[in-house]
Design a protein around this motif. Structure first.
Motif, PDB file in Angstrom:
ATOM      1  N   GLU A  19      -0.634   6.726   1.467  1.00  0.00           N
ATOM      2  CA  GLU A  19      -2.026   7.191   1.590  1.00  0.00           C
ATOM      3  C   GLU A  19      -3.003   6.031   1.746  1.00  0.00           C
ATOM      4  O   GLU A  19      -4.206   6.249   1.915  1.00  0.00           O
ATOM      5  CB  GLU A  19      -2.411   8.013   0.346  1.00  0.00           C
ATOM      6  CG  GLU A  19      -1.661   9.325   0.189  1.00  0.00           C
ATOM      7  CD  GLU A  19      -0.237   9.110  -0.314  1.00  0.00           C
ATOM      8  OE1 GLU A  19       0.011   8.033  -0.918  1.00  0.00           O
ATOM      9  OE2 GLU A  19       0.614   9.990  -0.101  1.00  0.00           O
ATOM     10  N   GLY A  20      -2.505   4.786   1.676  1.00  0.00           N
ATOM     11  CA  GLY A  20      -3.373   3.635   1.866  1.00  0.00           C
ATOM     12  C   GLY A  20      -3.899   3.014   0.589  1.00  0.00           C
ATOM     13  O   GLY A  20      -4.713   2.081   0.628  1.00  0.00           O
ATOM     14  N   THR A  21      -3.446   3.486  -0.559  1.00  0.00           N
ATOM     15  CA  THR A  21      -3.911   2.934  -1.832  1.00  0.00           C
ATOM     16  C   THR A  21      -3.369   1.517  -2.013  1.00  0.00           C
ATOM     17  O   THR A  21      -2.182   1.251  -1.810  1.00  0.00           O
ATOM     18  CB  THR A  21      -3.441   3.812  -3.002  1.00  0.00           C
ATOM     19  OG1 THR A  21      -3.909   5.139  -2.794  1.00  0.00           O
ATOM     20  CG2 THR A  21      -3.993   3.274  -4.318  1.00  0.00           C
ATOM     21  N   ASN A  22      -4.254   0.597  -2.418  1.00  0.00           N
ATOM     22  CA  ASN A  22      -3.881  -0.797  -2.610  1.00  0.00           C
ATOM     23  C   ASN A  22      -3.086  -0.958  -3.896  1.00  0.00           C
ATOM     24  O   ASN A  22      -3.561  -0.642  -4.988  1.00  0.00           O
ATOM     25  CB  ASN A  22      -5.133  -1.676  -2.660  1.00  0.00           C
ATOM     26  CG  ASN A  22      -4.793  -3.145  -2.873  1.00  0.00           C
ATOM     27  OD1 ASN A  22      -3.664  -3.578  -2.627  1.00  0.00           O
ATOM     28  ND2 ASN A  22      -5.769  -3.914  -3.321  1.00  0.00           N
ATOM     29  N   LEU A  23      -1.855  -1.451  -3.780  1.00  0.00           N
ATOM     30  CA  LEU A  23      -1.010  -1.690  -4.949  1.00  0.00           C
ATOM     31  C   LEU A  23      -0.850  -3.170  -5.248  1.00  0.00           C
ATOM     32  O   LEU A  23      -0.080  -3.554  -6.121  1.00  0.00           O
ATOM     33  CB  LEU A  23       0.373  -1.071  -4.727  1.00  0.00           C
ATOM     34  CG  LEU A  23       0.416   0.454  -4.537  1.00  0.00           C
ATOM     35  CD1 LEU A  23       1.851   0.914  -4.338  1.00  0.00           C
ATOM     36  CD2 LEU A  23      -0.202   1.162  -5.734  1.00  0.00           C
ATOM     37  N   GLY A  24      -1.591  -4.023  -4.530  1.00  0.00           N
ATOM     38  CA  GLY A  24      -1.511  -5.461  -4.763  1.00  0.00           C
ATOM     39  C   GLY A  24      -0.755  -6.168  -3.654  1.00  0.00           C
ATOM     40  O   GLY A  24      -0.729  -5.725  -2.509  1.00  0.00           O
ATOM     41  N   ILE A  25      -0.119  -7.263  -4.005  1.00  0.00           N
ATOM     42  CA  ILE A  25       0.627  -8.054  -3.017  1.00  0.00           C
ATOM     43  C   ILE A  25       2.014  -8.378  -3.560  1.00  0.00           C
ATOM     44  O   ILE A  25       2.221  -8.481  -4.771  1.00  0.00           O
ATOM     45  CB  ILE A  25      -0.093  -9.368  -2.636  1.00  0.00           C
ATOM     46  CG1 ILE A  25      -0.279 -10.257  -3.875  1.00  0.00           C
ATOM     47  CG2 ILE A  25      -1.387  -9.106  -1.930  1.00  0.00           C
ATOM     48  CD1 ILE A  25      -0.791 -11.648  -3.545  1.00  0.00           C
ATOM     49  N   ARG A  69       0.841  -1.195   0.000  1.00  0.00           N
ATOM     50  CA  ARG A  69       0.000   0.000   0.000  1.00  0.00           C
ATOM     51  C   ARG A  69       0.878   1.248   0.000  1.00  0.00           C
ATOM     52  O   ARG A  69       1.990   1.231   0.518  1.00  0.00           O
ATOM     53  CB  ARG A  69      -0.933   0.019   1.212  1.00  0.00           C
ATOM     54  CG  ARG A  69      -1.925  -1.134   1.236  1.00  0.00           C
ATOM     55  CD  ARG A  69      -2.919  -1.010   2.380  1.00  0.00           C
ATOM     56  NE  ARG A  69      -3.833  -2.143   2.403  1.00  0.00           N
ATOM     57  CZ  ARG A  69      -4.925  -2.226   1.658  1.00  0.00           C
ATOM     58  NH1 ARG A  69      -5.236  -1.214   0.839  1.00  0.00           N
ATOM     59  NH2 ARG A  69      -5.714  -3.279   1.709  1.00  0.00           N
ATOM     60  N   THR A  70       0.346   2.304  -0.588  1.00  0.00           N
ATOM     61  CA  THR A  70       1.050   3.581  -0.547  1.00  0.00           C
ATOM     62  C   THR A  70       0.891   4.192   0.834  1.00  0.00           C
ATOM     63  O   THR A  70       0.136   3.693   1.678  1.00  0.00           O
ATOM     64  CB  THR A  70       0.487   4.541  -1.605  1.00  0.00           C
ATOM     65  OG1 THR A  70      -0.872   4.847  -1.273  1.00  0.00           O
ATOM     66  CG2 THR A  70       0.547   3.918  -2.988  1.00  0.00           C
TER      67      THR A  70
END
Length: 712
Positions: A257-263, A254-255
């Motif tokens: 800011e909490g943005t999901n970027l995967g695993i 996650r960034t």
């Protein structure tokens, strides 16, 4: 511009620094060495380091803290860090290092070619970095702001590339939609497929997973709650359709800011480890010489035969076979001939019985045979007669013909529930009857035969009296360092000095003590004596301050909820420092209930004592539990040591145990060393400590103290 680059090497052991210097000698590296984290920090301002090689376990400031300090400084934060360590390869340690900005891990003992290869890569990168910085400096006046942004981006990309591309493990970044955003080159070494193959076919991942493991793999990958320290062991088929074992861990990305970027997933090839575990499992259930099932596996199969007979009412029999006068073969012709003869006899027995029957070796010159799924008693008796008659044929070894007879006892049953141990005991009682009747015969069990068996109640009463009279003495067998032969400590062993019979064989009273529960009180008496004696020696002899005293803990003792409290109280009364005491618990005991054992071991470890797993290799320990047990040592069972010279496969088993133990930062003790050849083999396999009659038999207190004096 000079091609020589500065390299920081930090380790609290001078010998490790010398080893690294030797490996990198002759290359364009200026090695700056430090014996501590504080000393290393003092070097940072005077050098432009291309890479830092840090030991993890150091007194004071450890490698992780040093890495954090390096990363916290503006001038040093971009130095690539490689940990060179002998700590556990547990992923928690590995990812902690990566979170601190480490680019790689190397585990001791370091492979010279691997270290040189990685260092050359970082040196080349550093030279390029120097060149880039010089170019940037010349252009800084006109494109300062743009170049600064570009440099920051390049450093960020370089750091990620170093972590991923040069990682030995298979690294992968999967986006939120299941798209593969990055896959490391290691995937081709492990699976045989290139990174492009996975990018072009995102489903290839799932396709190569073994069908039996596929449901668990999909569940693990799709469960958002799974991550962190949790791992999954599963199988894949590589491009050559060979099965390989992988261990997988994953982390959500996650960034800020909490943005999901995967695993991000990391997979390690554990095929060799799994093979070793299977080998240990086989060794735990089979005789090392003949490869036949041992007593444990025999009893398990006999128990299954009992259950089937209860349902189907078929007939089955347990046979106990003792070879008559076999010891004379070993005494006259040597163990090599005796072992070969034993294997030939094993092969003959397997050739007589049916494929569904079981031939087992109980040890020494004793065998067990399970005959089951027979329609009637006459068929069972006919096969037993055939087994006995087979011993009338001579067996040839090295041109010598041996006529080995056997005394056989057996018990036949059908349709009733009975304990497998009882059946084997019945067969053994009948075998003793065959021996007493002149040997070379087979005898059926009858309940009247038990009248001559030792009265356990009488022995129990004598044990109770002896415990009250404190007739049990601790004898001490020395344990030495195999590297230099110096005394490392002692193992305390129970001996019964009976007022009428003299010294009683432990094989006579220990089983009764365990069966009656008196082993708990007996064990505490021996533990109390051992701690008191060792503390006395510490006060009288300077060398004793470095010694340890090892005491065996029985299954019933280990199961006592008050064990840790009792040990703490005993240490306080005796005055012995906790770090001088080592408790040995057999492998089979700790694996009976691994979770409960972990709790008990943690309670004991909190006291500051040493913990050792005894008789290692005779049970089957899962690697995952061994990593969780707070143990300090493994003790290799003497059966492996005594067969090293006659059965070379035992050397490989010991090698696997030592390598596994050292990877878990455990020391290894070998027991039963009787010859210099065994000692030399164990030393060459990097076993740490040894004990056995080569050094000394178990000694009374006075003789053991003399041994301490003579070791000074």
């Amino acid at each position: 511009m000079s091609d020589t680059v500065d390299v920081l090497v930090v380790d609290d052991e001078r010998i490790n620094l010398k080893l690294v210097e030797g490996i990198l000698k002759g290359y364009d590296f200026n090695l700056v060495t430090a014996l501590s984290g504080a000393q290393a920090l003092e070097c940072l301002s005077n050098h432009d380091f291309a890479v830092a090689l840090l030991d993890v376990m150091m007194p004071g400031m450890d490698g992780f803290e040093l890495a954090e300090r390096i990363r916290s400084s503006e001038s040093t934060r971009d130095i690539p860090i490689i940990f060179i360590t002998a700590i556990s390869k547990d992923q928690r340690h590995v990812f902690r290092g990566y979170e601190l900005g480490a680019v790689d891990y190397l585990f001791k003992p370091v492979e010279p070619e691997v270290l040189r290869s990685k260092m050359n890569i970082f040196a080349d990168l550093h030279r390029k970095k120097r060149h880039l910085e010089e170019t940037t400096y010349r252009l800084e006046a006109t494109v300062k702001q743009l170049e600064a942004s570009k440099a920051a981006l390049e450093k960020s990309e370089q750091r990620y590339r170093l972590v991923a591309d040069y990682n030995y493990d298979w690294e992968c970044w999967i986006g939120p939609e299941g798209d593969i955003r990055y896959i490391s080159p290691s995937c081709e070494r492990i699976s045989g497929y290139s990174p492009d193959a996975y990018v072009q076919d995102p489903d290839l991942f799932g396709k190569i997973v073994h069908p039996d493991d596929r449901p668990g793999w999909f569940s693990f990958m799709n469960d958002e709650a799974v991550g962190g320290d949790e791992n999954l062991d599963f199988r894949i088929y590589d491009s050559n359709v060979k099965v390989r074992w992988l261990s997988l861990i994953k982390h959500a990305i996650r960034t800020e800011e909490g943005t999901n970027l995967g695993i991000r997933i990391s997979m390690r090839d554990i095929t060799n480890r799994k093979r070793m575990e299977e080998q240990l499992k086989h060794s735990a259930l089979h005789d090392t010489l003949t490869g036949l099932p041992n007593r444990v596996l025999f009893l398990d199969r006999l128990s299954q035969a009992v259950d089937r007979s209860v349902e189907d009412s078929d007939y089955y029999a347990a046979l106990f076979i003792n070879l008559d006068r076999f010891q004379a073969v070993n005494d006259h012709y040597g163990h090599a001939v005796g072992d070969t003869l034993m294997m030939r006899i094993s092969e003959n027995l397997k050739g007589i019985v049916r494929p569904l029957d079981t031939v087992a070796r109980f040890g020494g010159d004793e065998f067990g045979i399970l005959i089951h799924e027979m329609d009637n008693v006459l068929d069972v008796q006919a096969l037993i007669k055939e087994i006995h008659n087979s011993f009338s044929k001579s067996v040839e070894v090295e041109g010598i013909k041996f006529n080995v007879s056997a005394s056989i006892g057996y018990d036949i049953a059908s349709g009733t529930q009975v304990e497998s141990e009882e059946l084997v005991h019945n067969a053994q009682v009948a075998m003793n009857e065959a021996k007493d009747s002149g040997k070379n015969r087979y005898v059926a069990y009858h309940k009247s035969m038990r009248e001559g068996v030792i009265n356990i109640l009488a022995v129990e009463n004598d044990l109770k009296r002896a415990l009250k009279a404190r007739e049990f003495e601790a004898y001490y067998q020395p344990i030495v360092n195999l590297a230099d032969g110096r005394l490392y400590g002692f193992e305390a062993l129970a001996r019964w000095n009976h007022p009428e019979r003299g010294m009683v064989n432990p094989g006579e009273f220990i089983p009764v003590a365990e069966e009656t529960g008196l082993i708990v009180e007996l064990g505490m008496q021996i533990l109390e004596q051992a701690c008191g004696v060792m503390n006395t020696w510490r006060k009288k002899h300077p060398i004793a301050s470095e010694l340890t005293i090892a005491v065996n803990i029985s299954a019933k003792q280990f199961g006592e909820s008050s064990l840790a409290a009792d040990v703490a109280s005993l240490l306080e009364r005796s005055g012995l420092p906790s770090y001088c005491l080592k408790l040995e618990i057999t492998e089979t005991v700790v694996m009976l209930d691994a979770m409960k054992s972990t709790n008990q071991l943690n309670l004991l470890k909190d006291l500051g004592i040493l913990l050792s797993i005894d008789d290692f290799g005779t049970g089957y320990s899962s690697m995952s539990y061994l990593q969780k047990f707070p143990t300090d040592q493994l003790k290799i069972d003497l059966s492996f040591v005594q067969r090293m010279e006659s059965a070379p496969e035992n050397i490989e088993i010991i090698r696997a145990i030592v390598n596994m133990a050292h990877s878990l930062r455990l020391r290894v003790v070998a027991e039963g060393i009787e010859t210099e050849r065994q000692r030399d083999l164990l030393y060459s396999l990097q076993c740490d400590y040894g004990q056995g009659y080569l050094y000394s038999k178990p000694l009374c207190e006075a003789d053991a103290e003399d041994f301490v004096k003579n070791s000074e």
